[in-house]
Design a protein around this motif. Structure first.
Motif, short mmCIF file in Angstrom:
data_model
loop_
_atom_site.label_atom_id
_atom_site.label_comp_id
_atom_site.label_asym_id
_atom_site.label_seq_id
_atom_site.Cartn_x
_atom_site.Cartn_y
_atom_site.Cartn_z
N ALA A 9 0.84 -1.20 0.00
CA ALA A 9 0.00 0.00 0.00
C ALA A 9 0.87 1.24 0.00
CB ALA A 9 -0.93 0.00 1.22
N THR A 10 0.23 2.38 -0.16
CA THR A 10 0.96 3.65 -0.17
C THR A 10 1.44 4.04 1.22
OG1 THR A 10 -1.13 4.83 0.03
CG2 THR A 10 -0.26 4.53 -2.20
N ASN A 11 0.84 3.46 2.26
CA ASN A 11 1.22 3.79 3.64
C ASN A 11 0.54 2.80 4.58
OD1 ASN A 11 2.17 5.25 5.95
ND2 ASN A 11 2.12 7.13 4.74
N THR A 12 0.67 3.05 5.88
CA THR A 12 -0.03 2.22 6.85
C THR A 12 -1.48 2.69 6.99
OG1 THR A 12 0.12 1.30 9.09
CG2 THR A 12 0.53 3.65 8.85
N GLY A 13 -2.36 1.80 7.39
CA GLY A 13 -3.75 2.17 7.59
C GLY A 13 -4.54 2.39 6.32
N ILE A 14 -4.08 1.84 5.20
CA ILE A 14 -4.76 2.02 3.91
C ILE A 14 -5.77 0.93 3.64
CG2 ILE A 14 -4.39 2.31 1.42
CD1 ILE A 14 -3.29 4.57 3.18
N GLY A 15 -5.57 -0.24 4.25
CA GLY A 15 -6.52 -1.33 4.06
C GLY A 15 -5.94 -2.57 3.42
N LYS A 16 -4.68 -2.88 3.70
CA LYS A 16 -4.08 -4.08 3.12
C LYS A 16 -4.79 -5.35 3.60
CE LYS A 16 0.08 -3.26 4.59
NZ LYS A 16 -0.17 -1.91 5.17
N LEU A 149 -8.30 12.69 0.44
CA LEU A 149 -7.63 13.85 -0.13
C LEU A 149 -6.12 13.72 0.05
CD1 LEU A 149 -7.89 16.74 -1.32
CD2 LEU A 149 -7.97 17.58 1.04
N GLY A 150 -5.36 13.97 -1.02
CA GLY A 150 -3.91 13.85 -0.97
C GLY A 150 -3.39 12.54 -1.51
N CYS A 151 -4.30 11.64 -1.91
CA CYS A 151 -3.86 10.31 -2.32
C CYS A 151 -3.19 10.32 -3.69
CB CYS A 151 -5.03 9.34 -2.32
SG CYS A 151 -6.35 9.74 -3.49
N ILE A 152 -3.42 11.33 -4.51
CA ILE A 152 -2.81 11.35 -5.84
C ILE A 152 -1.29 11.32 -5.74
CG2 ILE A 152 -2.44 12.76 -7.91
CD1 ILE A 152 -5.32 13.74 -7.64
N ASN A 153 -0.75 12.17 -4.89
CA ASN A 153 0.70 12.22 -4.71
C ASN A 153 1.24 10.88 -4.24
OD1 ASN A 153 3.31 13.84 -4.17
ND2 ASN A 153 2.88 12.92 -2.17
N ASP A 154 0.61 10.30 -3.22
CA ASP A 154 1.09 9.03 -2.67
C ASP A 154 0.99 7.90 -3.70
OD1 ASP A 154 1.44 10.44 -0.36
OD2 ASP A 154 -0.36 9.68 0.62
N THR A 155 -0.08 7.90 -4.48
CA THR A 155 -0.26 6.88 -5.49
C THR A 155 0.81 6.98 -6.57
OG1 THR A 155 -2.66 6.81 -5.14
CG2 THR A 155 -1.85 5.99 -7.25
N LEU A 156 1.04 8.17 -7.07
CA LEU A 156 2.03 8.35 -8.14
C LEU A 156 3.44 8.03 -7.67
CD1 LEU A 156 0.75 11.58 -9.93
CD2 LEU A 156 0.36 9.19 -10.54
N VAL A 185 -13.09 15.08 -6.14
CA VAL A 185 -11.79 15.65 -5.76
C VAL A 185 -10.61 14.93 -6.42
CG1 VAL A 185 -10.24 16.05 -3.80
CG2 VAL A 185 -12.69 16.50 -3.57
N THR A 186 -10.69 13.62 -6.56
CA THR A 186 -9.55 12.83 -7.02
C THR A 186 -9.77 12.14 -8.36
OG1 THR A 186 -8.91 12.41 -4.72
CG2 THR A 186 -8.01 10.93 -6.40
N PHE A 187 -10.93 11.59 -8.57
CA PHE A 187 -11.21 10.77 -9.74
C PHE A 187 -11.00 11.50 -11.07
CE2 PHE A 187 -13.94 8.64 -12.87
CZ PHE A 187 -13.47 7.34 -12.75
N PRO A 188 -11.33 12.80 -11.18
CA PRO A 188 -11.13 13.47 -12.48
C PRO A 188 -9.68 13.37 -12.99
CG PRO A 188 -12.54 14.80 -11.11
CD PRO A 188 -12.05 13.68 -10.23
N PHE A 189 -8.70 13.49 -12.09
CA PHE A 189 -7.31 13.35 -12.53
C PHE A 189 -7.01 11.90 -12.90
CE2 PHE A 189 -2.96 12.08 -11.55
CZ PHE A 189 -2.27 12.85 -12.47
#
Length: 214
Positions: A9-16, A149-156, A185-189
């Motif tokens: 995952a991108t970090n802890t607490g994301i849902g692995k 919010l902010g997940c785009i950066n972590d995902t990329l 907020v996120t899906f359009p990108f």
């Protein structure tokens, strides 16, 4: 040898763990015998929360795993809720030992889900990170990303790290945080940047099929 799928995952607490449990359920639906392995779990007090959930769910569907205990599924357990490198203190994580555990478990299943701890760059040893275990374990990978919010950066950043190491992976969004605003907020990108966006809650079967065919 069974198929090995590393859940990160991108970090802890994301849902692995939630993702792994979902994929176990989908395996049962498709008649696939699945197994689970979580090499390291930190923040363990009296019980191994994630490991216990994984094992109990797996045992519902795969009788072969009923002979295993939590210690077989989670060989390294540490009390401090921190990165494994910190939580383990003076204990050395034996990679060969983990590979031996995988060899035992994968004999009892068609696909072995290996759940990481935290994100890709979480340290296991000073010079070994969670992302390194993916290649060491010779596994394909599912990157789980959040909907907040902010997940785009972590995902990329996480996708870039996987590509730089030439790791075969799929990725999906776990739609749970800020899910009411995610599509605004996120899906359009994501829609403009990626060819396809897989949502765990909607595309579980497709995600599993992609992982098994890669």
């Amino acid at each position: 040898m069974s198929k090995r799928v590393f859940i990160t995952a991108t970090n802890t607490g994301i849902g692995k763990t939630f993702t792994t449990l979902s994929l176990l359920q989908e395996c049962e639906t498709l008649g696939i015998k699945a197994g689970v392995f979580k090499p390291i779990e930190t923040g363990v007090a009296q019980i191994c929360n994630d490991g216990t959930k994984l094992l109990e769910k797996c045992q519902e569907f795969n009788n072969n795993f009923r002979k295993f205990m939590v210690g077989d599924i989670v060989p390294y357990r540490f009390t401090l809720p921190a990165a494994p490198y910190v939580a383990k203190k003076d204990i050395k994580i034996d990679i060969d030992f983990l590979l031996e555990k995988i060899d035992i478990l994968e004999k009892e299943c068609d696909v072995l889900f290996i759940e990481g701890a935290g994100g890709l760059m979480v340290p296991v040893e000073k010079d070994i990170f969670m992302i390194d275990l993916i290649k060491i374990f010779d596994s394909t990978t599912l990157l789980v990303t959040p909907s907040r919010l902010g997940c785009i950066n972590d995902t990329l950043l996480s996708i870039e790290a996987l590509k730089r190491r030439d790791i075969n992976f799929e990725w999906c969004v776990n739609l749970y945080e800020d899910k009411d605003s995610f599509y605004e907020v996120t899906f359009p990108f994501y829609k403009d940047y990626f060819e396809e966006i897989l949502i765990l809650q909607n595309d579980r079967k497709k995600i599993l099929e992609r992982l098994l065919s890669s």
